[in-house]
Motif scaffolding. Structure first.
Motif, PDB file in Angstrom:
ATOM      1  N   ARG A 770       0.830  -1.205   0.000  1.00 35.87           N
ATOM      2  CA  ARG A 770       0.000   0.000   0.000  1.00 35.87           C
ATOM      3  C   ARG A 770       0.868   1.260   0.000  1.00 35.87           C
ATOM      4  O   ARG A 770       0.558   2.242  -0.685  1.00 35.87           O
ATOM      5  CB  ARG A 770      -0.926   0.019   1.212  1.00 35.87           C
ATOM      6  CG  ARG A 770      -1.653   1.356   1.335  1.00 35.87           C
ATOM      7  CD  ARG A 770      -2.658   1.432   2.430  1.00 35.87           C
ATOM      8  NE  ARG A 770      -3.167   2.802   2.522  1.00 35.87           N
ATOM      9  CZ  ARG A 770      -4.355   3.125   2.983  1.00 35.87           C
ATOM     10  NH1 ARG A 770      -5.182   2.180   3.388  1.00 35.87           N
ATOM     11  NH2 ARG A 770      -4.720   4.378   3.050  1.00 35.87           N
ATOM     12  N   ALA A 771       1.923   1.232   0.766  1.00 36.99           N
ATOM     13  CA  ALA A 771       2.814   2.392   0.815  1.00 36.99           C
ATOM     14  C   ALA A 771       3.388   2.702  -0.566  1.00 36.99           C
ATOM     15  O   ALA A 771       3.540   3.866  -0.948  1.00 36.99           O
ATOM     16  CB  ALA A 771       3.935   2.160   1.821  1.00 36.99           C
ATOM     17  N   ILE A 772       3.703   1.674  -1.331  1.00 36.31           N
ATOM     18  CA  ILE A 772       4.228   1.877  -2.682  1.00 36.31           C
ATOM     19  C   ILE A 772       3.159   2.489  -3.578  1.00 36.31           C
ATOM     20  O   ILE A 772       3.439   3.368  -4.400  1.00 36.31           O
ATOM     21  CB  ILE A 772       4.743   0.536  -3.250  1.00 36.31           C
ATOM     22  CG1 ILE A 772       6.011   0.112  -2.492  1.00 36.31           C
ATOM     23  CG2 ILE A 772       5.034   0.654  -4.742  1.00 36.31           C
ATOM     24  CD1 ILE A 772       6.526  -1.268  -2.868  1.00 36.31           C
ATOM     25  N   VAL A 773       1.916   2.046  -3.415  1.00 30.34           N
ATOM     26  CA  VAL A 773       0.814   2.624  -4.196  1.00 30.34           C
ATOM     27  C   VAL A 773       0.665   4.107  -3.861  1.00 30.34           C
ATOM     28  O   VAL A 773       0.561   4.959  -4.758  1.00 30.34           O
ATOM     29  CB  VAL A 773      -0.503   1.875  -3.920  1.00 30.34           C
ATOM     30  CG1 VAL A 773      -1.679   2.610  -4.570  1.00 30.34           C
ATOM     31  CG2 VAL A 773      -0.434   0.448  -4.435  1.00 30.34           C
ATOM     32  N   GLU A 774       0.646   4.427  -2.576  1.00 35.62           N
ATOM     33  CA  GLU A 774       0.468   5.829  -2.163  1.00 35.62           C
ATOM     34  C   GLU A 774       1.625   6.694  -2.665  1.00 35.62           C
ATOM     35  O   GLU A 774       1.416   7.842  -3.098  1.00 35.62           O
ATOM     36  CB  GLU A 774       0.353   5.906  -0.641  1.00 35.62           C
ATOM     37  CG  GLU A 774      -0.948   5.356  -0.099  1.00 35.62           C
ATOM     38  CD  GLU A 774      -1.095   5.628   1.381  1.00 35.62           C
ATOM     39  OE1 GLU A 774      -0.256   6.372   1.954  1.00 35.62           O
ATOM     40  OE2 GLU A 774      -2.041   5.096   1.989  1.00 35.62           O
ATOM     41  N   ARG A 775       2.845   6.154  -2.583  1.00 34.21           N
ATOM     42  CA  ARG A 775       3.982   6.930  -3.060  1.00 34.21           C
ATOM     43  C   ARG A 775       3.852   7.255  -4.543  1.00 34.21           C
ATOM     44  O   ARG A 775       4.140   8.371  -4.991  1.00 34.21           O
ATOM     45  CB  ARG A 775       5.285   6.150  -2.818  1.00 34.21           C
ATOM     46  CG  ARG A 775       6.552   6.982  -3.074  1.00 34.21           C
ATOM     47  CD  ARG A 775       7.757   6.111  -3.349  1.00 34.21           C
ATOM     48  NE  ARG A 775       7.633   5.449  -4.641  1.00 34.21           N
ATOM     49  CZ  ARG A 775       7.799   4.149  -4.824  1.00 34.21           C
ATOM     50  NH1 ARG A 775       8.067   3.362  -3.809  1.00 34.21           N
ATOM     51  NH2 ARG A 775       7.674   3.623  -6.038  1.00 34.21           N
ATOM     52  N   ASN A 776       3.396   6.292  -5.308  1.00 38.70           N
ATOM     53  CA  ASN A 776       3.221   6.514  -6.741  1.00 38.70           C
ATOM     54  C   ASN A 776       2.128   7.548  -7.015  1.00 38.70           C
ATOM     55  O   ASN A 776       2.271   8.375  -7.916  1.00 38.70           O
ATOM     56  CB  ASN A 776       2.894   5.194  -7.438  1.00 38.70           C
ATOM     57  CG  ASN A 776       4.139   4.420  -7.835  1.00 38.70           C
ATOM     58  OD1 ASN A 776       4.752   4.698  -8.852  1.00 38.70           O
ATOM     59  ND2 ASN A 776       4.512   3.448  -7.015  1.00 38.70           N
ATOM     60  N   LEU A 777       1.053   7.498  -6.262  1.00 29.36           N
ATOM     61  CA  LEU A 777      -0.019   8.477  -6.448  1.00 29.36           C
ATOM     62  C   LEU A 777       0.475   9.894  -6.152  1.00 29.36           C
ATOM     63  O   LEU A 777       0.189  10.842  -6.896  1.00 29.36           O
ATOM     64  CB  LEU A 777      -1.197   8.135  -5.546  1.00 29.36           C
ATOM     65  CG  LEU A 777      -2.091   6.984  -5.992  1.00 29.36           C
ATOM     66  CD1 LEU A 777      -3.133   6.656  -4.926  1.00 29.36           C
ATOM     67  CD2 LEU A 777      -2.783   7.327  -7.306  1.00 29.36           C
ATOM     68  N   LYS A 778       1.219  10.027  -5.070  1.00 31.36           N
ATOM     69  CA  LYS A 778       1.728  11.358  -4.706  1.00 31.36           C
ATOM     70  C   LYS A 778       2.728  11.861  -5.745  1.00 31.36           C
ATOM     71  O   LYS A 778       2.789  13.051  -6.045  1.00 31.36           O
ATOM     72  CB  LYS A 778       2.363  11.296  -3.316  1.00 31.36           C
ATOM     73  CG  LYS A 778       1.338  11.079  -2.202  1.00 31.36           C
ATOM     74  CD  LYS A 778       2.010  10.864  -0.843  1.00 31.36           C
ATOM     75  CE  LYS A 778       0.969  10.598   0.243  1.00 31.36           C
ATOM     76  NZ  LYS A 778       1.598  10.288   1.559  1.00 31.36           N
ATOM     77  N   GLU A 779       3.503  10.936  -6.293  1.00 30.98           N
ATOM     78  CA  GLU A 779       4.462  11.329  -7.325  1.00 30.98           C
ATOM     79  C   GLU A 779       3.736  11.835  -8.569  1.00 30.98           C
ATOM     80  O   GLU A 779       4.175  12.793  -9.210  1.00 30.98           O
ATOM     81  CB  GLU A 779       5.369  10.154  -7.675  1.00 30.98           C
ATOM     82  CG  GLU A 779       6.489  10.512  -8.641  1.00 30.98           C
ATOM     83  CD  GLU A 779       7.434   9.357  -8.891  1.00 30.98           C
ATOM     84  OE1 GLU A 779       8.195   9.421  -9.873  1.00 30.98           O
ATOM     85  OE2 GLU A 779       7.414   8.389  -8.105  1.00 30.98           O
ATOM     86  N   MET A 780       2.616  11.203  -8.914  1.00 30.76           N
ATOM     87  CA  MET A 780       1.833  11.665 -10.065  1.00 30.76           C
ATOM     88  C   MET A 780       1.289  13.064  -9.817  1.00 30.76           C
ATOM     89  O   MET A 780       1.085  13.842 -10.758  1.00 30.76           O
ATOM     90  CB  MET A 780       0.676  10.703 -10.330  1.00 30.76           C
ATOM     91  CG  MET A 780       1.084   9.327 -10.816  1.00 30.76           C
ATOM     92  SD  MET A 780       1.819   9.315 -12.472  1.00 30.76           S
ATOM     93  CE  MET A 780       0.444   9.820 -13.475  1.00 30.76           C
ATOM     94  N   GLN A 781       1.061  13.399  -8.548  1.00 29.13           N
ATOM     95  CA  GLN A 781       0.492  14.709  -8.200  1.00 29.13           C
ATOM     96  C   GLN A 781       1.530  15.811  -8.120  1.00 29.13           C
ATOM     97  O   GLN A 781       1.197  16.993  -8.240  1.00 29.13           O
ATOM     98  CB  GLN A 781      -0.237  14.614  -6.854  1.00 29.13           C
ATOM     99  CG  GLN A 781      -1.451  13.716  -6.868  1.00 29.13           C
ATOM    100  CD  GLN A 781      -2.094  13.624  -5.498  1.00 29.13           C
ATOM    101  OE1 GLN A 781      -1.399  13.403  -4.485  1.00 29.13           O
ATOM    102  NE2 GLN A 781      -3.390  13.816  -5.441  1.00 29.13           N
ATOM    103  N   THR A 782       2.779  15.445  -7.902  1.00 32.07           N
ATOM    104  CA  THR A 782       3.795  16.466  -7.613  1.00 32.07           C
ATOM    105  C   THR A 782       4.874  16.611  -8.673  1.00 32.07           C
ATOM    106  O   THR A 782       5.567  17.634  -8.713  1.00 32.07           O
ATOM    107  CB  THR A 782       4.476  16.136  -6.273  1.00 32.07           C
ATOM    108  OG1 THR A 782       5.041  14.816  -6.327  1.00 32.07           O
ATOM    109  CG2 THR A 782       3.481  16.205  -5.124  1.00 32.07           C
ATOM    110  N   ALA A 783       5.020  15.604  -9.519  1.00 28.12           N
ATOM    111  CA  ALA A 783       6.090  15.657 -10.526  1.00 28.12           C
ATOM    112  C   ALA A 783       5.512  15.351 -11.906  1.00 28.12           C
ATOM    113  O   ALA A 783       4.821  14.348 -12.078  1.00 28.12           O
ATOM    114  CB  ALA A 783       7.192  14.651 -10.190  1.00 28.12           C
ATOM    115  N   PRO A 784       5.773  16.197 -12.874  1.00 28.30           N
ATOM    116  CA  PRO A 784       5.293  15.910 -14.243  1.00 28.30           C
ATOM    117  C   PRO A 784       5.876  14.598 -14.746  1.00 28.30           C
ATOM    118  O   PRO A 784       7.049  14.295 -14.519  1.00 28.30           O
ATOM    119  CB  PRO A 784       5.810  17.100 -15.058  1.00 28.30           C
ATOM    120  CG  PRO A 784       6.102  18.165 -14.057  1.00 28.30           C
ATOM    121  CD  PRO A 784       6.529  17.460 -12.801  1.00 28.30           C
TER     122      PRO A 784
END
Length: 866
Positions: A770-784
């Motif tokens: 789950r932590a890996i999923v959340e990290r990926n979601l946040k990355e999509m929100q913060t980095a082009p």
């Protein structure tokens, strides 16, 4: 020698022994390649039953000159889909992509036939994923019962186990062992290449010779000898997490190599017929459903009768009834009209195979590489020759109770779900983004090209006087017509208070004939034209073009004039009530219920639930009133695809469905929007599961008409919607081996929408995954997203337009979906223009606006509670 028959099928054998078959199918500018290696679990070394399956996995871990990342990137850029499977005697690799990229596909498969990496390091990574696949299958009681039947029927032979393998054997497997297995069996002279699609056969063959011709042949090892022992009857008892129980009586049947194989196919269809003896258990109220399944292997097959019973019922009574029916059928034989109906159904299904490019490739692969035939047509020729005497003889020989394995799966309920307010904080695990790789020179042009594919679908659309929307798409790849219909409805809003479950009772009652034809007469009428038909708020018909008028007549009669007989109502009401009683305690239902409770407000219509009491209180008048209220032409869309002109379709549909009239005001079938959910975690215990099934969900305020939908869809193809090439797949499977599968999707509707992530893993690894999923979601929100990945996602999405038109069912589903969601029928082309204009900033902004990683609802279903 090469030859091209009139049906545009080209067959050739290269000098190195590779057999190639190329079949032209002009449904769409799409092609499927299928490489069939004639090796499976039968050839696995002693003590390593999953060796062929493990090698199948490792074929996606790279070859000399083509790394795993290069492989997935090339296929993703082409918009292609690929899959593989391992059986007892064959391992198959399927790749579907636009026709213009056929040479790239051939080069990929030729490279993989030349060599594979199979290093210890790569196997250590893949082993985690394949062991998760095993854990998922071992979590299915149905799978366990199947394996037990195999073990009993085929003891002492390689058939006694499935190709899946075991965790214990995989822990002892090494990369060196896998490479030795590959070197022994993966060779052109042990393979059959099937190519199906909109191709020029001779040109395609030239490509096959160019890429595969130089690969040297090998000396293929001897294959294991199959020697069967007598079957000793036994009864096995297992638990199931389903809402109902299931009995399974298994028999050893003829194999592909037997002249009785086509007879066994017809026999299975006769036993499945709703006019047959086995099905009588359902209208009599003695079973929830019945059937007969056939899984065939070269030297023998497994046939099994199934019958379902409600939780709490005496399974031994049902076992006795099924045994007596099968014994009586085996002794007395079968009616000639049922045998002829089964043969017509087989021939009809053979014609339907042409309606899918990938499906036709699978049919040819099965015929050549599994059944040992020259074409699928050879199997149909054999079916045509089957006589009633043949069927009676094979039934008498094989349906013997003293040679049967009986399995009884008894439903086991679960405890209540355990819920906490939030999931807690898990420290993210560092995982640097995979750096771009240099692609093979022969694929660079493909990756750089973003296509603008024109849609070949150009439907005729009209609205009948009674409000039915009719969509017709003529296609001529087969001599069939497929009709699909949908009536907009929402039982959560339309079922009267206290009448929950009325829609389920109605759905089952629709199979009991019409006011003009009773259940048996209606089924006989369908059998006489070899049609597949189902009625309901979703209805369908598949029929040969010559019987289109009669098929639509029967479909309309079932939809508009259902019999809804009193005696059948009494039986059906009890069956639905007893099924619901088991379902309310089943782990799957508890997980589904917990998910809705976490996402939607208290007293939301979706939280209504049918109970045994609500169903038992229903009257036949309640069912008829609900039918009249819900079944309306002004809420109905009908799509017809196949060998039919718009004029003929309109005439027939208008004649049969035109008299249908709506009464009363149109009901509301749209749920109200809901506020954003709060985070929570719910665990549902399922004693049958080895692996934990995880669902992460959040509500979205976005609807299908919002322009941001396209940016989210594009971004999801980078995050989790493009399978092997997605970030979630690489992080959770390829790099860590935590999961076998992971998917993410935006389920966007007219008034409600969800973002959903699904995966399965060991219970102790849920927080990390789950932590890996959340990290990926946040990355999509913060980095082009990188420009090359965005380009790849655009190419994938645009080419998916072509792939969606390579299957008649997909064409119909797409047209129906767009009509129901108030989208223009050419929406994919309009979407393509939108995708092309999107920038990395657009994707980042959309994910930042709509996704809330901290508000995910987590539902787990697995072996332990948290």
């Amino acid at each position: 020698m090469d030859r091209v028959p009139e049906d545009e099928t080209l067959k050739a054998t290269l000098e190195n022994g590779l057999r190639a078959v190329i079949v032209r199918n002009n449904l769409a500018p799409v092609v499927t390649t299928a490489v069939n290696y004639l090796v499976g679990s039968n050839e696995a070394p002693e003590g390593f039953p999953g060796m062929a399956h493990a090698q199948e996995h490792m074929m996606f871990r790279g070859s000399p000159g083509l790394t795993a990342t290069q492989l997935t990137d090339v296929i993703a850029a082409m918009g292609g889909t690929f899959d593989a499977n391992t059986q007892q005697t064959v391992t198959q690799y399927f790749l579907t992509l636009p026709t213009q990229d056929l040479e790239v596909a051939l080069q990929i498969e030729a490279i993989r036939m030349r060599g594979v990496l199979d290093t210890g390091r790569l196997w250590s990574l893949e082993r985690g994923a394949i062991e998760q696949e095993i854990a998922d299958d071992l979590s299915s009681p149905d799978y366990i019962s199947y394996t037990r039947a195999l073990a009993g029927l085929f003891k002492g032979t390689p058939y006694a186990h499935t190709p899946l393998g075991s965790i214990a054997s995989f822990d002892r497997t090494t990369g060196t062992m896998l490479r030795k297995f590959y070197d022994a069996w993966y060779a052109p002279n042990n393979a059959i290449l099937v190519i199906v699609g909109n191709v020029e056969p001779k040109k395609a063959l030239a490509g096959v010779k160019k890429f595969f011709g130089p690969i040297p042949a090998k000396k293929i090892p001897d294959r294991p000898e199959i020697r069967f022992q007598p079957v000793r009857p036994e009864t096995l008892r297992l638990k199931t997490d389903q809402a109902y129980g299931l009995i399974m009586i298994s028999f050893r049947m003829p194999g592909y190599r037997s002249p009785d194989y086509p007879v066994s196919q017809v026999l299975a269809d006769v036993l499945n017929n709703q006019r047959g003896s086995l099905f009588t258990l359902v209208p009599e109220g003695n079973a929830l459903f019945t059937g007969f399944r056939l899984n065939t292997l070269p030297d023998a097959g497994l046939g099994y009768a199934i019958a379902a019973f409600p939780k709490g019922a005496d399974s031994s009574i049902l076992v006795d009834r099924v045994r007596r029916i099968l014994a009586r059928d085996g002794e007395k034989g079968f009616p000639a009209d049922l045998v002829e109906a089964a043969k017509r159904a087989r021939l009809m299904n053979g014609e339907l195979q042409k309606n899918s490019v990938s499906g036709l490739a699978a049919a040819w692969s099965k015929a050549l590489a599994v059944e040992g035939r020259q074409s699928p047509e050879d199997g149909l020729v054999a079916v045509r020759k089957v006589s009633v005497a043949d069927v009676d003889r094979v039934a008498a020989r094989h349906l013997k109770m003293n040679e049967a394995i009986t399995t009884i799966l008894t439903p086991e309920g679960s405890r209540k779900a355990v819920t906490s307010a939030s999931s807690g904080n898990v420290k993210p695990f560092p995982s640097p983004r995979v750096k771009p790789v240099k692609l093979p020179h022969w694929a660079e042009k493909t990756l750089k090209r973003v296509p603008r594919p024109p849609s070949r679908v150009n439907p005729f659309v009209t609205v009948l006087a009674n409000g039915i929307t009719l969509i017709v798409e003529p296609e001529s790849v087969s001599d069939t017509v497929s009709v699909y219909g949908h009536i907009r409805n929402k039982p959560d809003l339309q079922a009267p208070e206290g009448k929950d479950g009325v829609d389920q009772v109605l759905s089952r009652l629709l199979s009991y004939g019409t006011t003009t034809l009773d259940r048996l007469a209606f089924q006989k009428a369908l059998d006489e034209i070899g049609a597949n038909e189902s009625a309901g708020t979703d209805f369908s018909l598949q029929v040969l073009s010559q019987y289109f008028e009669r098929g639509v007549e029967l479909l309309a009669d079932n939809e508009l004039n259902p019999a809804l007989p009193e005696d059948a109502f009494t039986v059906t009401r009890q069956q639905v009530a007893s099924t619901i009683a088991g379902r309310l305690r089943s782990p799957d239902y508890l997980a589904e219920r917990a998910l809705k409770a976490a996402l939607f407000p208290e007293n939301d219509p979706t939280l209504r639930q049918a109970t045994p009491a609500s169903v038992s209180s229903l009257t036949l008048k309640d069912v008829k009133d609900y039918y009249r209220k819900v079944f309306r032409p002004d809420l109905t869309t009908i799509v017809a695809v196949g060998r039919v002109t718009p004029e003929r379709a309109l005439s027939v549909i208008e004649e049969r469905f035109g008299p249908w009239q709506a009464t009363g005001p149109r009901p509301d079938t749209l749920l109200a929007p809901v506020p954003a959910n709060k985070p929570s975690t719910t665990a549902v215990r399922n004693r049958n599961r080895v692996q934990t099934r995880v669902t992460l969900v959040q509500t979205l305020g976005l609807f299908r008409s919002d322009p941001d939908y396209y940016a989210l869809d594009l971004g999801n193809h980078i995050l989790g919607g493009s399978f092997f090439a997605s970030r979630l797949y690489r992080d959770l499977r390829e790099e860590t081996g935590l999961v076998y599968y992971v998917t993410s999707s935006f389920e966007v509707g007219l008034t409600r929408s969800l973002y959903v992530v699904n995966f399965g893993c060991d219970p102790q690894n849920v927080p990390r995954a789950r932590a890996i999923v959340e990290r990926n979601l946040k990355e999509m929100q913060t980095a082009p997203v990188p420009a090359d990945r965005l380009q790849q996602a655009k190419a994938l999405l645009l080419r998916e337009i072509l792939l969606a038109e390579s299957n008649v069912d997909l064409i119909a589903d797409g047209l129906l979906y767009r009509s129901i969601h108030n989208l223009p029928l050419d929406e994919p082309i309009q979407a393509a223009r939108r995708y092309l204009k999107l920038t990395p900033e657009d994707v980042k902004a959309a994910f930042a606006k709509w996704l809330r990683p901290g508000d995910l609802v987590q539902i787990t279903e697995g072996p332990t509670e948290r």
